[in-house]
Design an enzyme around this catalytic site. Structure first.
Site, short mmCIF file in Angstrom:
data_model
loop_
_atom_site.label_atom_id
_atom_site.label_comp_id
_atom_site.label_asym_id
_atom_site.label_seq_id
_atom_site.Cartn_x
_atom_site.Cartn_y
_atom_site.Cartn_z
N GLY A 11 7.68 -14.41 8.22
CA GLY A 11 7.27 -15.78 7.93
C GLY A 11 7.18 -16.71 9.14
O GLY A 11 7.32 -17.92 8.99
N SER A 12 6.88 -16.14 10.32
CA SER A 12 6.74 -17.05 11.47
C SER A 12 5.49 -17.92 11.32
O SER A 12 5.47 -19.08 11.74
CB SER A 12 6.71 -16.27 12.79
OG SER A 12 5.54 -15.52 12.91
N ASN A 13 4.45 -17.36 10.72
CA ASN A 13 3.26 -18.18 10.45
C ASN A 13 3.56 -19.25 9.41
O ASN A 13 3.11 -20.39 9.54
CB ASN A 13 2.08 -17.31 10.00
CG ASN A 13 1.39 -16.67 11.17
OD1 ASN A 13 0.63 -17.31 11.89
ND2 ASN A 13 1.69 -15.39 11.41
N MET A 89 1.02 -8.63 2.60
CA MET A 89 0.61 -7.26 2.87
C MET A 89 0.05 -6.53 1.64
O MET A 89 0.15 -5.32 1.52
CB MET A 89 1.79 -6.48 3.47
CG MET A 89 2.33 -7.07 4.76
SD MET A 89 1.04 -7.48 5.97
CE MET A 89 0.84 -5.88 6.73
N ARG A 90 -0.52 -7.28 0.74
CA ARG A 90 -1.08 -6.69 -0.47
C ARG A 90 -2.54 -7.14 -0.59
O ARG A 90 -2.85 -8.27 -0.23
CB ARG A 90 -0.27 -7.21 -1.66
CG ARG A 90 -0.25 -6.34 -2.86
CD ARG A 90 0.81 -6.83 -3.82
NE ARG A 90 2.13 -6.33 -3.48
CZ ARG A 90 2.51 -5.08 -3.69
NH1 ARG A 90 1.72 -4.22 -4.27
NH2 ARG A 90 3.72 -4.69 -3.33
N ASN A 106 -7.06 -16.38 5.36
CA ASN A 106 -6.22 -15.28 5.85
C ASN A 106 -6.17 -15.30 7.37
O ASN A 106 -7.12 -15.73 8.04
CB ASN A 106 -6.80 -13.95 5.37
CG ASN A 106 -5.91 -12.76 5.73
OD1 ASN A 106 -4.67 -12.83 5.61
ND2 ASN A 106 -6.50 -11.67 6.18
N HIS A 108 -5.78 -12.68 10.58
CA HIS A 108 -5.81 -11.25 10.93
C HIS A 108 -5.60 -11.12 12.44
O HIS A 108 -6.27 -11.79 13.23
CB HIS A 108 -7.14 -10.61 10.51
CG HIS A 108 -7.12 -9.13 10.77
ND1 HIS A 108 -6.45 -8.26 9.94
CD2 HIS A 108 -7.61 -8.41 11.79
CE1 HIS A 108 -6.56 -7.04 10.44
NE2 HIS A 108 -7.25 -7.09 11.56
C1 GRF Z 1 0.92 -11.68 11.48
O1 GRF Z 1 0.76 -11.10 12.75
C2 GRF Z 1 -0.37 -11.61 10.72
O2 GRF Z 1 -1.51 -11.62 11.50
C3 GRF Z 1 -0.25 -10.26 10.02
O3 GRF Z 1 1.11 -10.18 9.68
C4 GRF Z 1 1.89 -10.89 10.62
C5 GRF Z 1 2.82 -11.79 9.85
O4 GRF Z 1 3.81 -12.34 10.68
N1 GRF Z 1 -1.16 -10.18 8.90
P1 GRF Z 1 4.80 -13.45 10.11
O5 GRF Z 1 5.44 -12.91 8.83
O6 GRF Z 1 4.01 -14.69 9.85
O7 GRF Z 1 5.82 -13.66 11.19
#
Ligand code: GRF
Length: 208
Positions: A11-13, A89-90, A106, A108
């Site tokens: 969940g860093s994003n 991841m689904r 999304n 990527h």
């Molecule tokens: C990210 O690198 C994203 O591009 C990929 O999964 C990773 C998720 O990272 N689809 P986080 O959970 O947001 O840290």
């Protein structure tokens, strides 16, 4: 506008998005964080910030569509306008995507259309590319395929290892993903075919 973030892992994003909502860069309410993983750190981050969370186990459903159907019921209850996939991841079913056409974003970790799939960073690095980066795109019914909103890139040097490339990817993601969400929330993204135009100000036919 209200939005939901879907995340399966660290969940860093999500964190970057929550920060951008908090400091007013994203002018929309993050109303729900959903995960398909009970132990996702993303859920803890959301709870820590007082954001409503939802976990549903795929194992409790016979088919992907019944799972997605239940998620959609919750989204409708919360009056969610758009969805952000931040390391979810689904693969969403066509049913889900039809419920939110051009309303799912999304991230990527490669320069699409190269290196689609679950291991974009590793695949690009192993392939030996000299330049890689991040793509933010709308979700359509083909995986890692919808119209591209933003991309940013960097050069891979001889000193780079997979870990350093992953770090650089994350840094870019945390910058351009909140930016793309902000543009969407402001109604400044206009899709024409495969092209996404970033408008200076919201257009009457914008996606808002
Ligand atoms: C990210 O690198 C994203 O591009 C990929 O999964 C990773 C998720 O990272 N689809 P986080 O959970 O947001 O840290």
């Amino acid at each position: 506008m209200k939005f939901a973030v879907f995340a399966s892992g660290y969940g860093s994003n999500l964190q970057a998005i929550m920060d951008a909502v908090k400091n007013g860069d994203i002018k929309a309410e993050l109303a729900l964080v959903f995960s398909d993983q009970r132990k996702a750190q993303a859920l803890n981050r959301a709870q820590g910030a007082g954001i409503k969370t939802l976990f549903l186990s795929r194992k409790d459903y016979a088919a992907p569509q019944s799972y997605d159907r239940d998620i959609v019921i919750h989204l409708k209850e919360e009056k969610i306008d758009f969805i952000v996939l931040a390391g979810y991841m689904r693969i969403l079913t066509p049913y889900f995507i039809k419920e939110y056409p051009n309303k799912i974003l999304n991230v990527h970790p490669s320069l699409l259309p190269s290196f689609k799939g679950r291991q974009g960073v590793k695949d690009a690095f192993t392939y030996g590319v000299k330049v890689t980066g991040v793509t933010i795109h709308f979700v359509d019914e083909k995986t890692d395929h919808g119209p591209i909103i933003l991309q940013d890139s960097f050069k891979i040097t001889v000193k780079d290892k997979l870990e350093t490339v992953v770090e650089k990817i994350h840094k870019i993601e945390h910058k351009i993903f909140p930016k793309a969400i902000a543009l969407f929330a402001e109604g400044r993204l206009q899709i024409k075919g495969r092209k996404v135009k970033v408008l200076d100000k919201p257009a009457p036919d914008s996606l808002k």
